[in-house]
Design a protein around this motif. Sequence first.
Motif, PDB file in Angstrom:
ATOM      1  N   PRO A 112      17.314 -40.590 -35.572  1.00 51.40           N
ATOM      2  CA  PRO A 112      18.725 -40.824 -35.238  1.00 51.40           C
ATOM      3  C   PRO A 112      19.599 -39.576 -35.351  1.00 51.40           C
ATOM      4  N   GLU A 113      19.331 -38.726 -36.321  1.00 53.15           N
ATOM      5  CA  GLU A 113      20.161 -37.523 -36.477  1.00 53.15           C
ATOM      6  C   GLU A 113      20.000 -36.605 -35.283  1.00 53.15           C
ATOM      7  N   GLU A 114      18.771 -36.374 -34.866  1.00 52.30           N
ATOM      8  CA  GLU A 114      18.548 -35.555 -33.687  1.00 52.30           C
ATOM      9  C   GLU A 114      19.126 -36.210 -32.442  1.00 52.30           C
ATOM     10  N   HIS A 115      19.080 -37.532 -32.378  1.00 55.17           N
ATOM     11  CA  HIS A 115      19.625 -38.240 -31.226  1.00 55.17           C
ATOM     12  C   HIS A 115      21.135 -38.013 -31.126  1.00 55.17           C
ATOM     13  N   ALA A 116      21.848 -38.055 -32.269  1.00 56.46           N
ATOM     14  CA  ALA A 116      23.294 -37.834 -32.249  1.00 56.46           C
ATOM     15  C   ALA A 116      23.624 -36.415 -31.802  1.00 56.46           C
ATOM     16  N   ASN A 117      22.895 -35.433 -32.338  1.00 53.64           N
ATOM     17  CA  ASN A 117      23.139 -34.045 -31.937  1.00 53.64           C
ATOM     18  C   ASN A 117      22.810 -33.828 -30.464  1.00 53.64           C
ATOM     19  N   ALA A 118      21.716 -34.405 -30.002  1.00 55.15           N
ATOM     20  CA  ALA A 118      21.329 -34.243 -28.608  1.00 55.15           C
ATOM     21  C   ALA A 118      22.340 -34.913 -27.682  1.00 55.15           C
ATOM     22  N   GLU A 119      22.865 -36.049 -28.103  1.00 60.57           N
ATOM     23  CA  GLU A 119      23.847 -36.737 -27.276  1.00 60.57           C
ATOM     24  C   GLU A 119      25.134 -35.931 -27.152  1.00 60.57           C
ATOM     25  N   THR A 120      25.568 -35.323 -28.274  1.00 66.00           N
ATOM     26  CA  THR A 120      26.776 -34.484 -28.230  1.00 66.00           C
ATOM     27  C   THR A 120      26.574 -33.293 -27.312  1.00 66.00           C
ATOM     28  N   TYR A 121      25.419 -32.652 -27.443  1.00 63.51           N
ATOM     29  CA  TYR A 121      25.153 -31.486 -26.610  1.00 63.51           C
ATOM     30  C   TYR A 121      25.015 -31.878 -25.144  1.00 63.51           C
ATOM     31  N   PHE A 122      24.407 -33.026 -24.881  1.00 72.73           N
ATOM     32  CA  PHE A 122      24.243 -33.466 -23.497  1.00 72.73           C
ATOM     33  C   PHE A 122      25.599 -33.778 -22.862  1.00 72.73           C
ATOM     34  N   VAL A 123      26.490 -34.390 -23.616  1.00 71.16           N
ATOM     35  CA  VAL A 123      27.835 -34.680 -23.095  1.00 71.16           C
ATOM     36  C   VAL A 123      28.561 -33.388 -22.754  1.00 71.16           C
ATOM     37  N   ARG A 124      28.396 -32.358 -23.584  1.00 73.45           N
ATOM     38  CA  ARG A 124      29.037 -31.062 -23.305  1.00 73.45           C
ATOM     39  C   ARG A 124      28.440 -30.438 -22.046  1.00 73.45           C
ATOM     40  N   LEU A 125      27.113 -30.538 -21.890  1.00 75.91           N
ATOM     41  CA  LEU A 125      26.511 -30.010 -20.663  1.00 75.91           C
ATOM     42  C   LEU A 125      27.003 -30.754 -19.427  1.00 75.91           C
ATOM     43  N   LYS A 126      27.137 -32.076 -19.553  1.00 78.10           N
ATOM     44  CA  LYS A 126      27.625 -32.868 -18.421  1.00 78.10           C
ATOM     45  C   LYS A 126      29.062 -32.505 -18.077  1.00 78.10           C
ATOM     46  N   SER A 127      29.903 -32.272 -19.096  1.00 79.96           N
ATOM     47  CA  SER A 127      31.286 -31.858 -18.854  1.00 79.96           C
ATOM     48  C   SER A 127      31.323 -30.489 -18.182  1.00 79.96           C
ATOM     49  N   ALA A 128      30.453 -29.591 -18.624  1.00 84.62           N
ATOM     50  CA  ALA A 128      30.407 -28.267 -18.010  1.00 84.62           C
ATOM     51  C   ALA A 128      30.002 -28.367 -16.544  1.00 84.62           C
ATOM     52  N   GLN A 129      28.989 -29.162 -16.261  1.00 83.68           N
ATOM     53  CA  GLN A 129      28.533 -29.309 -14.869  1.00 83.68           C
ATOM     54  C   GLN A 129      29.612 -29.942 -14.000  1.00 83.68           C
ATOM     55  N   ASP A 130      30.246 -30.997 -14.494  1.00 88.85           N
ATOM     56  CA  ASP A 130      31.282 -31.675 -13.703  1.00 88.85           C
ATOM     57  C   ASP A 130      32.482 -30.776 -13.465  1.00 88.85           C
ATOM     58  N   THR A 131      32.834 -29.987 -14.438  1.00 90.47           N
ATOM     59  CA  THR A 131      34.019 -29.128 -14.320  1.00 90.47           C
ATOM     60  C   THR A 131      33.763 -27.957 -13.385  1.00 90.47           C
ATOM     61  N   LEU A 132      32.621 -27.304 -13.542  1.00 90.58           N
ATOM     62  CA  LEU A 132      32.366 -26.097 -12.766  1.00 90.58           C
ATOM     63  C   LEU A 132      31.965 -26.385 -11.324  1.00 90.58           C
ATOM     64  N   THR A 133      31.517 -27.569 -11.045  1.00 94.46           N
ATOM     65  CA  THR A 133      31.174 -27.905  -9.656  1.00 94.46           C
ATOM     66  C   THR A 133      32.377 -28.415  -8.866  1.00 94.46           C
ATOM     67  N   ASP A 134      33.475 -28.698  -9.546  1.00 96.99           N
ATOM     68  CA  ASP A 134      34.714 -29.102  -8.890  1.00 96.99           C
ATOM     69  C   ASP A 134      35.621 -27.870  -8.822  1.00 96.99           C
ATOM     70  N   ALA A 135      35.962 -27.427  -7.606  1.00 97.34           N
ATOM     71  CA  ALA A 135      36.719 -26.188  -7.443  1.00 97.34           C
ATOM     72  C   ALA A 135      38.073 -26.246  -8.147  1.00 97.34           C
ATOM     73  N   THR A 136      38.753 -27.385  -8.054  1.00 92.57           N
ATOM     74  CA  THR A 136      40.071 -27.509  -8.684  1.00 92.57           C
ATOM     75  C   THR A 136      39.960 -27.475 -10.201  1.00 92.57           C
ATOM     76  N   LYS A 137      39.019 -28.255 -10.745  1.00 83.34           N
ATOM     77  CA  LYS A 137      38.848 -28.260 -12.191  1.00 83.34           C
ATOM     78  C   LYS A 137      38.344 -26.908 -12.704  1.00 83.34           C
ATOM     79  N   ARG A 138      37.496 -26.284 -11.907  1.00 81.42           N
ATOM     80  CA  ARG A 138      37.005 -24.971 -12.315  1.00 81.42           C
ATOM     81  C   ARG A 138      38.142 -23.958 -12.374  1.00 81.42           C
TER      82      ARG A 138
END
Length: 370
Positions: A112-138
Amino acid sequence: MSSSILSYAGWTFLPNLVTGWIQSIYYGITIRAGDPKPQPGTPRYTKHRRRIHIAVIAIYLLYTIYEADYWLRQEGSFYQDLDLPVDVDEKKIKARFRRLAAIYHPDKAVNPEEHANAETYFVRLKSAQDTLTDATKRFAYERFGPDVLKWQHVSSIRDYILVGAQNAAPLYGGSVVVMVILSLLGYLQWGRYWRYLIFACLALVEYHTLTRPHWSPVLTKVLNPLLTTFTSHPPILPFQFLALAHKATFTFFIALGQLSPLFAPQDRPATSLSSGFDEQQLQRLEQLAQSTDIETGRLLALEMAPLLGDEAGQNDMKVRVREWLVQNTIRADPEVRDAMGKAMQKRRVGAPVGARQPIANRESSEHRGS
């Protein structure tokens, strides 16, 4: 936030404290044991303390800027999270995200501890991908930072710029009001022109950075090429550049406040008064000397009055005065009396050793006889 508060609070006591330490160490190294050290208030002590204090303030200014850059690097950026250059295109961003998602997906965590850390990191990666692929948000992210993810009811570049301007307005408006009030109260007299000029330049740089479609040439042609070529520092994004500019500007204002007593011209009223007082004293002493000379001349004329017309008496008086001066001024000198005694010892064979006392007795007897 807490580190920034501590950094600003350090300006209230650290420069003076460190200056005293360094000056004591400097005297301990440069002055030999037993030799007197410059005392507080003396010109030498003041000169050394002024130079050390200036050096301490300059070093602490550079340190606060380095500290701000350190915390920005610790927070990272979306480009660092995806390990991509700042000029990457949308296709490479998506490909990189798929590769990292396959490695760091939360479902692959064991406990569970690794799952929580992995989930936090995955959410940050998803935010980075969504932001940088949108020209306005980028565009908005590069200029305003990750706070743009919390902004609501914004969809265009114009909306982001307006919201960013509204967020920056209190900073600039409050700073101007504070500087004007402090200037009216007399606290910012030294360096006031440079404060307003630097603050205006900061506002102009921020306006240019936030409203232009491309990055500032200062970043693309100066800072980032130097950092990436000669250091391991990642490229600075526009919002990081503005954060460092804010920190450097306000820290520089605090440093000016610390340096103003060292560079500001000293008031001269007390010196002028002292000079005038000295001139008055000299004039009074000159007048007193002149009046004393005149009075002495009158007394001498009064003493010489009985000898007026008696040339022989005047000559005799001059001879006696000359002998008196020789007797009481020249012969009374211990070294002269010693030399005369040794000369008489050589001339009188069998005279006792150290003829100084007999000669002195003889001179005193002659003086009593005269």
